[in-house]
Design a protein around this motif. Structure first.
Motif, PDB file in Angstrom:
ATOM      1  N   VAL A 182      76.114  35.087  44.628  1.00 36.70           N
ATOM      2  CA  VAL A 182      75.976  35.038  43.175  1.00 36.70           C
ATOM      3  C   VAL A 182      75.805  36.445  42.610  1.00 36.70           C
ATOM      4  N   GLY A 183      76.066  37.443  43.429  1.00 35.73           N
ATOM      5  CA  GLY A 183      76.036  38.820  42.939  1.00 35.73           C
ATOM      6  C   GLY A 183      74.669  39.477  43.042  1.00 35.73           C
ATOM      7  N   LEU A 184      73.778  38.869  43.852  1.00 38.90           N
ATOM      8  CA  LEU A 184      72.485  39.530  44.056  1.00 38.90           C
ATOM      9  C   LEU A 184      72.697  40.768  44.924  1.00 38.90           C
ATOM     10  N   PRO A 185      71.962  41.860  44.652  1.00 42.47           N
ATOM     11  CA  PRO A 185      72.107  43.060  45.471  1.00 42.47           C
ATOM     12  C   PRO A 185      71.705  42.765  46.903  1.00 42.47           C
ATOM     13  N   GLN A 186      72.449  43.297  47.853  1.00 43.22           N
ATOM     14  CA  GLN A 186      72.148  43.068  49.266  1.00 43.22           C
ATOM     15  C   GLN A 186      72.175  44.377  50.040  1.00 43.22           C
ATOM     16  N   GLY A 187      71.651  44.342  51.234  1.00 44.52           N
ATOM     17  CA  GLY A 187      71.695  45.526  52.098  1.00 44.52           C
ATOM     18  C   GLY A 187      70.430  46.362  51.965  1.00 44.52           C
ATOM     19  N   ILE A 188      70.323  47.370  52.782  1.00 44.00           N
ATOM     20  CA  ILE A 188      69.113  48.177  52.832  1.00 44.00           C
ATOM     21  C   ILE A 188      68.889  48.899  51.510  1.00 44.00           C
ATOM     22  N   ASN A 189      67.637  48.929  51.103  1.00 49.83           N
ATOM     23  CA  ASN A 189      67.286  49.670  49.897  1.00 49.83           C
ATOM     24  C   ASN A 189      67.136  51.142  50.260  1.00 49.83           C
ATOM     25  N   THR A 190      68.104  51.947  49.837  1.00 49.10           N
ATOM     26  CA  THR A 190      68.140  53.348  50.271  1.00 49.10           C
ATOM     27  C   THR A 190      67.014  54.167  49.657  1.00 49.10           C
ATOM     28  N   THR A 191      66.621  53.812  48.450  1.00 53.78           N
ATOM     29  CA  THR A 191      65.539  54.561  47.806  1.00 53.78           C
ATOM     30  C   THR A 191      64.267  54.504  48.639  1.00 53.78           C
ATOM     31  N   ILE A 192      63.908  53.276  49.021  1.00 55.85           N
ATOM     32  CA  ILE A 192      62.692  53.102  49.816  1.00 55.85           C
ATOM     33  C   ILE A 192      62.872  53.774  51.180  1.00 55.85           C
ATOM     34  N   ASP A 193      64.067  53.594  51.743  1.00 58.57           N
ATOM     35  CA  ASP A 193      64.375  54.187  53.035  1.00 58.57           C
ATOM     36  C   ASP A 193      64.143  55.699  52.996  1.00 58.57           C
ATOM     37  N   GLU A 194      64.733  56.340  51.983  1.00 59.30           N
ATOM     38  CA  GLU A 194      64.610  57.803  51.898  1.00 59.30           C
ATOM     39  C   GLU A 194      63.183  58.247  51.591  1.00 59.30           C
ATOM     40  N   ALA A 195      62.592  57.551  50.632  1.00 58.21           N
ATOM     41  CA  ALA A 195      61.234  57.943  50.225  1.00 58.21           C
ATOM     42  C   ALA A 195      60.272  57.879  51.402  1.00 58.21           C
ATOM     43  N   THR A 196      60.342  56.758  52.137  1.00 58.79           N
ATOM     44  CA  THR A 196      59.411  56.619  53.263  1.00 58.79           C
ATOM     45  C   THR A 196      59.764  57.602  54.376  1.00 58.79           C
ATOM     46  N   PHE A 197      61.075  57.888  54.522  1.00 57.11           N
ATOM     47  CA  PHE A 197      61.469  58.854  55.543  1.00 57.11           C
ATOM     48  C   PHE A 197      60.891  60.234  55.225  1.00 57.11           C
ATOM     49  N   ASN A 198      61.002  60.624  53.952  1.00 54.84           N
ATOM     50  CA  ASN A 198      60.470  61.921  53.554  1.00 54.84           C
ATOM     51  C   ASN A 198      58.960  61.992  53.722  1.00 54.84           C
ATOM     52  N   MET A 199      58.297  60.859  53.452  1.00 55.03           N
ATOM     53  CA  MET A 199      56.835  60.848  53.518  1.00 55.03           C
ATOM     54  C   MET A 199      56.315  60.791  54.954  1.00 55.03           C
TER      55      MET A 199
END
Ligand SMILES: Nc1ncnc2c1ncn2[C@@H]1O[C@H](COP(=O)(O)OP(=O)(O)OP(=O)(O)O)[C@@H](O)[C@H]1O
Ligand SMILES: [Mg+2]
Lengths: 272, 328
Positions: free
Chosen positions: B147-164
């Motif tokens: 139905v067009g819901l966003p799917q897949g890894i959330n890159t923002t969270i991925d990057e933010a947590t990676f940086n932290m």
């Protein structure tokens, strides 16, 4: 006086109007048991009408017929001059008949105020969608209903328990909350099934006063079932006496008190 | 931060989001149970049926295609159009309301006042009927729901947590969306029950039938309303779950996940369903992460039930239920 169609004024100055409810030849059976046997009587606008009789006489059944909880096998119910078709309890309630129960039926999990507010639900003029879209109307209605509820709360002097969950209240107060919920619907006819049962003398006196005030100040027509003869004689304009599902007396308290059959069947038993 | 702790946090977050879905299904049970004392065994199948209907409508399937073709010798294969997701969701809701209405007028109305076990049996019948109906209407093949819901890894969270932390959390966008939608849904339901007249009527019916009747509430209306709301909740759950793992029979088994949630949260408590769902979601993921490797994994199959069982022993009324003390 009671047999004429015209209205009349009582000794204490209240006006008793035309017949609002007319029961004609009501018979109600539960399997083989005839709980009500061919009973007819009427209730006039503005009066307090008592139904009395020994245990199991069929009084509650009569009230349940009026409020649509039971449908009689025979007979006719005339309400406000029209013959009423068989109705569901909620339809009778919406038509302006409120009631209380012998065994108290309150919403135990809700507060006193919420309980009383449910008494306004029969006036569901704002639909669900309208409530979401046109908030103003719903809000205005809610405020109006709230004011009505508060007036009844003041009237019955239960301000101090407004926010208390009903489940925590003592018996006597529950009875009063149930009366409040019925009253807030502004019924044309109010049915009370033993409103004073299980109360002490003081509570009974309070309840009697409230019932008189409701009738006098709000002009509500009341039919009530009560075992305490003193209370009945004090409160009611006319009395129906039932015994084993039959009607054995009907008239003013004085008339009924002098009726030999009533004395034998009911008062005699009670005064043993 | 040590790696183990980071993993644990990630697992917890994922568990919370799984829990939201459990809570949603449990909510459907609670609504109907509160209003009518019926334990609706069909709740899971309702989610399946809703998802099937949604896919069918979106793909322009003709309902009962096989049956029509078999009976009339025709050769229909779909309407040949596609329906936009939002419109299809609305149409599915109409179907769910029609279902609610039919259940009440054809079945439940005749069972008023029967023993709870009889009503329960009726919903078992209903579940299998609905399962068959879903198959007949839309076919038994596995379908994908988009139905067009966003799917897949959330890159923002991925990057933010990676940086932290030097470690990127894997959080699925679909899970985030599901959590937000479920939260909104719960808020809307609570607002509905607290601030509308129908909501007040619903609470009244849930509390005492006789009293509700005496103030002019139609029990049938309220029951159709609750089954409709439960149908809506099932639809939302069906969309989330269907988007995640496809629309197939196993979707109806999410109901089995709702059972321990109900044991934990109590059958009549909306907050209980939500908190219970979250506890089970987090609990089973964390348990699998921490203890799973030691016992050979696959703890998710039974953990929820064992937790619920332990809970039952100590708090049979559930998290938020009132303690029942028998009068003697
Ligand atoms: N729902 C029912 N099913 C079967 N029998 C009933 C039902 N309700 C009432 N009865 C029977 O009808 C008769 C009249 O009962 P009812 O409750 O109307 O009496 P009552 O005058 O109100 O008595 P009480 O003073 O004890 O309240 C009794 O024999 C009772 O057992
Ligand atoms: Mg009685």
């Amino acid at each position: 006086m009671k047999d004429t169609a015209e209205s009349y004024v009582t000794e204490d100055g209240r006006t008793i109007g035309e017949v609002i409810l007319d029961l004609r030849g009501i018979t109600l059976r539960f399997g083989g048991v005839e709980a009500i046997k061919n009973i007819s009587f009427d209730i006039r606008k503005g009066e307090i009408r008592a139904i009395i009789g020994p245990n199991g006489a069929g009084k509650s059944s009569m009230l349940n017929v009026i409020s649509g909880f039971y449908n009689p096998q025979e007979g006719e119910v005339w309400f406000r001059g029209e013959r009423r078709p068989p109705m569901k309890p909620y339809q009778v309630a919406r038509a302006g008949v409120a009631r209380t129960f012998q065994n108290i039926a309150l919403f135990e999990g809700m507060t006193v105020l919420d309980n009383i507010m449910t008494g306004r639900l029969n006036d569901m003029s704002a639909g669900l969608l309208a409530q979401a879209i046109w908030k103003g109307k719903a809000e205005r209605e809610e405020i109006e209903n709230r004011e009505r509820a508060e007036r009844i709360i003041d009237f019955l002097e239960i301000q101090h328990i407004r926010k208390t969950p009903v489940g925590r209240l003592p018996y006597g107060l529950k009875k009063r909350v149930e009366l409040a919920r019925a009253l807030v619907a502004e019924p044309d006819l109010l049915l009370l099934d033993e409103p004073m049962a299980g109360m002490n003398v003081e509570e009974k006196e309070d309840m009697s006063r409230y019932i008189l005030d409701v009738n006098d100040e709000l002009g509500t027509t009341i039919a009530l079932i009560e075992h305490d003869m003193g209370v009945v004689m004090d409160l009611s304009d006319r009395v129906v006496v039932m015994d084993y599902g039959r009607k054995i007396g009907d008239g003013t308290p004085d008339e009924v008190r002098g009726n030999q059959e009533v004395i034998d069947a009911y008062l005699g038993v009670a005064h043993d | 931060m040590p790696d183990q702790l980071l993993f644990a946090i990630e697992v917890t977050l994922n568990g919370l989001m799984a829990g939201v879905l459990y809570a949603l299904v449990a909510l459907g049970f609670v609504l109907i149970f509160k209003a009518s004392g019926i334990f609706n065994y069909a709740q899971g199948v309702m989610a399946l049926f809703a998802a099937l209907t949604l896919v069918g409508i979106m793909d322009g399937q003709v309902p009962f295609e096989h049956l029509i073709n078999a009976v009339f010798g025709t050769d229909i294969h779909g309407f040949g159009w596609e329906v936009p997701a939002l419109l299809a969701i609305l149409l599915t809701m109409v179907v769910m309301i029609a279902f609610a209405w039919a259940v009440n007028w054809i079945v439940l109305r005749h069972l008023v006042g029967q023993e709870p076990i009889i009503l329960f049996m009726a919903t078992i019948g209903l579940a299998y009927f609905l399962e068959g109906l879903g198959d007949m209407m839309w076919g038994a093949d596995i379908k994908t729901l988009d139905v067009g819901l966003p799917q897949g890894i959330n890159t923002t969270i991925d990057e933010a947590t990676f940086n932290m932390f030097g470690y990127g959390f894997f959080i699925d966008n679909l899970d985030i969306t599901a959590t937000i939608i479920a939260a909104v849904l719960v808020a809307v339901l609570v607002a509905f029950s607290q601030y509308t007249k129908q909501g007040r009527a619903l609470r009244a019916v849930a509390d005492d039938h006789q009293a509700a009747l005496s103030v002019g509430i139609s029990l049938n209306f309220i029951w159709v309303l609750t089954w409709s709301i439960a149908g809506f909740v099932a639809l939302v759950a069906g969309i989330m779950w269907g988007a995640k793992s496809g629309v197939q029979f196993s979707l109806s088994l999410i109901a089995l996940k709702a059972l321990p949630v109900l044991m934990l949260g109590g059958f009549t408590s909306i907050p209980g369903a939500i908190v219970g769902g979250l506890i089970i979601g987090v609990g089973e993921k964390l348990f699998e992460f921490l203890v799973g490797p030691l016992v050979g994994g696959a703890t998710e199959n039974w953990f929820a039930y064992v937790l619920a069982l332990i809970f039952l022993v100590f708090r049979p009324q559930g998290l938020f239920g009132e303690r029942i003390i028998e009068r003697v």
